[in-house]
Design a protein around this motif. Structure first.
Motif, short mmCIF file in Angstrom:
data_model
loop_
_atom_site.label_atom_id
_atom_site.label_comp_id
_atom_site.label_asym_id
_atom_site.label_seq_id
_atom_site.Cartn_x
_atom_site.Cartn_y
_atom_site.Cartn_z
N PRO A 148 0.79 -1.24 0.00
CA PRO A 148 0.00 0.00 0.00
C PRO A 148 0.83 1.29 0.00
N CYS A 149 1.70 1.45 -0.98
CA CYS A 149 2.49 2.68 -1.07
C CYS A 149 1.69 3.72 -1.88
N ARG A 150 0.65 4.27 -1.26
CA ARG A 150 -0.21 5.27 -1.93
C ARG A 150 0.57 6.57 -2.17
N VAL A 151 0.14 7.32 -3.18
CA VAL A 151 0.83 8.56 -3.53
C VAL A 151 -0.11 9.74 -3.39
N THR A 152 0.47 10.94 -3.42
CA THR A 152 -0.29 12.17 -3.15
C THR A 152 -0.79 12.86 -4.41
N HIS A 153 -0.55 12.26 -5.59
CA HIS A 153 -1.06 12.82 -6.84
C HIS A 153 -1.39 11.67 -7.77
N PRO A 154 -2.52 11.72 -8.47
CA PRO A 154 -2.94 10.57 -9.30
C PRO A 154 -2.00 10.28 -10.46
N ASN A 155 -1.16 11.23 -10.87
CA ASN A 155 -0.31 11.03 -12.04
C ASN A 155 1.10 10.58 -11.69
N VAL A 156 1.37 10.31 -10.42
CA VAL A 156 2.69 9.85 -10.03
C VAL A 156 2.91 8.43 -10.55
N THR A 157 4.06 8.19 -11.17
CA THR A 157 4.42 6.84 -11.61
C THR A 157 5.48 6.28 -10.67
N THR A 158 5.36 5.00 -10.34
CA THR A 158 6.26 4.39 -9.36
C THR A 158 6.75 3.05 -9.85
N THR A 159 7.79 2.56 -9.18
CA THR A 159 8.29 1.20 -9.40
C THR A 159 8.36 0.50 -8.05
N LEU A 160 8.27 -0.83 -8.08
CA LEU A 160 8.33 -1.65 -6.88
C LEU A 160 9.73 -2.25 -6.79
N VAL A 161 10.39 -2.08 -5.65
CA VAL A 161 11.79 -2.50 -5.50
C VAL A 161 11.90 -3.51 -4.36
N LYS A 162 12.69 -4.59 -4.61
CA LYS A 162 12.94 -5.60 -3.59
C LYS A 162 14.43 -5.65 -3.29
N PHE A 163 14.78 -5.54 -2.00
CA PHE A 163 16.18 -5.66 -1.57
C PHE A 163 17.12 -4.65 -2.24
N HIS A 164 16.58 -3.59 -2.79
CA HIS A 164 17.38 -2.61 -3.52
C HIS A 164 18.08 -3.24 -4.73
N LEU A 165 17.66 -4.43 -5.12
CA LEU A 165 18.35 -5.14 -6.19
C LEU A 165 17.50 -5.32 -7.43
N GLN A 166 16.22 -5.53 -7.26
CA GLN A 166 15.34 -5.82 -8.39
C GLN A 166 14.11 -4.95 -8.31
#
Length: 471
Positions: A148-166
């Motif tokens: 649940p990493c919600r953002v404060t603006h609907p147009n924000v694009t994000t990536t999901l990161v595991k262990f800072h490696l992938q």
């Protein structure tokens, strides 16, 4: 200042249009002064929301909105003041205020209208501050996983990161993104466990969300057992301890539930212990009843559950008033058995606590005389009964801690089917003998009880006729 005036003008315009719409309805649900289902507000501005309805109104809002920010102004409105109006004022809005705002009837909370508000902050694109402690998420097989990493603006694009490696971007199949929810993994597996965070770039600066630790929930219970044989026997006043042990896969969490006669009176004390091994986990639930009563006898059940997986086991508990020795011979002191029987129990001995038992045959220790003799559960077992097993059997029983001792002698009779010895030996035909001479015929028989012999004479048939069949 201009931004704040602009927010007021926009809300006012929404309010006029909403009122026109409301005049056509009957306010079965409250009406908010907004047209869109979402609003975008800059951080540090004042958020104003107005609501109208037929009955008394109330507001609910995101947990990130603190009481010091909120002011509610209530009034009666409408041409004849028969409507209820409420205005929510949130001062100094901030990123953590992002979320759903509901206006609902106080006595009918299911009747509500809502709007999603984004409080945009270029310095904090994620709703939750990245410095707060990690959140633990639980992965369950065959269920989607939401980070649940919600953002404060609907147009924000994000990536999901595991262990800072992938890192992963939404693929619209297994991984999807929603600014109001975060990342959703439709079919997570063991690979989707561990620490995760979301990441985005705003004005050339990389921002990270708070940390999320995904823990895989396992519900595989391999086996459950109770210590002790069935039934469990004990004396009144003594302590009873039952240990229920569950073997489960690594990362499994289990719940124990006991059912027993004294549960309503809280006579039992329950303690727990967990042991992590290399390939599996052991969970212990130990039920202790400090002082047994007669009412504590009965069925004790240990039920272990993990998710929808449930296993249980039970044991019967017998509570005795005092120690005892009781011999149950089948037919008094004289027992009979037939030779050739595969298994024979000489007598059933019952005693508590467990006694010292010695079986004698004709004055000597039985187990030392023949390998076919075996003591099982205090009783003497004879395998492949033979004629030589007949005799006198004495059982010596002692419960030393309670000063109990008892001896009992039984006579065992082994019945043997009668046999004629001559049938097993080839006897030659004596042929012709002189008339008037004396001949001796022998018949040797054996059996238990002693058999009774009877002779029959079959005369020879006249010449030319066949002999009659022998009896």
């Amino acid at each position: 200042m201009m931004k704040r005036v602009l927010v007021y003008l926009l809300c006012g315009l929404y309010g006029v249009l909403a009122k026109v719409k409301a005049q056509k309805g009957n306010y079965s649900v409250p009406v908010l002064d907004v047209i869109s289902r979402q609003l975008i507000v800059d951080a540090n501005q004042t958020l104003l929301l107005s609501c109208r309805g037929r009955w008394d109104l109330m507001w609910t809002y995101p947990s990130g909105v603190v009481k010091d920010q909120v002011r509610v102004e209530e009034s009666r409105c409408g041409r004849t003041s028969h409507h209820y109006c409420s205005r929510l004022v949130v001062s100094q809005s901030r990123a953590q205020n992002t979320g759903l705002f509901h206006c609902r009837y106080r006595h009918r909370p299911q009747k509500q209208s809502s709007v999603y508000v984004y409080v945009t902050d270029s310095q904090q694109p994620f709703v939750e501050h990245p410095d707060i402690s990690p959140d633990v998420l639980y992965l369950t097989e065959k269920q989607s996983l939401v980070i649940p990493c919600r953002v404060t603006h609907p147009n924000v694009t994000t990536t999901l990161v595991k262990f800072h490696l992938q890192s992963w971007s939404p693929d619209q199949r297994n991984i999807t993104w929603n600014s109001r929810q975060g990342f959703t993994i439709q079919s997570p597996n063991y690979f989707h466990t561990g620490p995760f965070h979301c990441q985005t770039v705003v004005n050339g600066v990389t921002h990270q969300s708070r940390m999320y630790i995904v823990h895989r929930l396992v519900t595989n219970i391999m086996k459950v057992f109770l210590n002790g044989s069935n039934p469990v026997e004990n004396l009144k006043g003594r302590r009873l301890v039952l240990n229920c042990t569950a073997t489960a896969e690594l990362n499994t969490r289990v719940t124990f539930r006991w059912s027993y006669p004294g549960k309503r009176n809280n006579t039992g004390i329950i303690s727990r212990k967990i042991q992590n091994l290399r390939t599996h986990m052991l969970f212990y639930s130990i039920l202790t009843i400090p002082k047994l009563k007669k009412t504590d006898r009965g069925l004790y059940t240990c039920r272990v559950s993990s998710g929808k997986n449930v296993k249980k086991t039970n044991v019967t508990v017998n509570v005795y008033d005092r120690p005892f020795i009781h011999l149950k011979p089948k037919n008094g002191s004289v027992l009979e058995v037939k030779a050739g029987q595969k298994l024979y129990r000489v007598a059933r001995l019952k005693a508590f606590p467990k006694p010292e038992v010695i079986w004698l045959k004709d004055g000597r220790v039985a187990a030392e005389q023949c390998s076919r003799y075996h003591v099982d559960e205090n009783s003497l077992i004879i395998r492949d009964v033979a004629e030589e097993d007949a005799g006198k059997y004495t059982v010596l029983v002692r419960i030393q801690e309670h000063g109990l001792q008892q001896n009992f002698t039984l006579t065992l009779v082994v019945n043997v089917s009668p046999r004629i010895g001559e049938k097993a030996v080839l006897v030659q035909d004596p042929g012709s003998v002189p008339r008037g001479s004396r001949q001796a015929l022998h018949c040797t028989s054996h059996g238990v009880p002693r058999p009774f012999n009877t002779w029959f004479w079959h005369p020879c048939p006249p010449r030319g006729r066949p002999a009659a069949p022998r009896a």
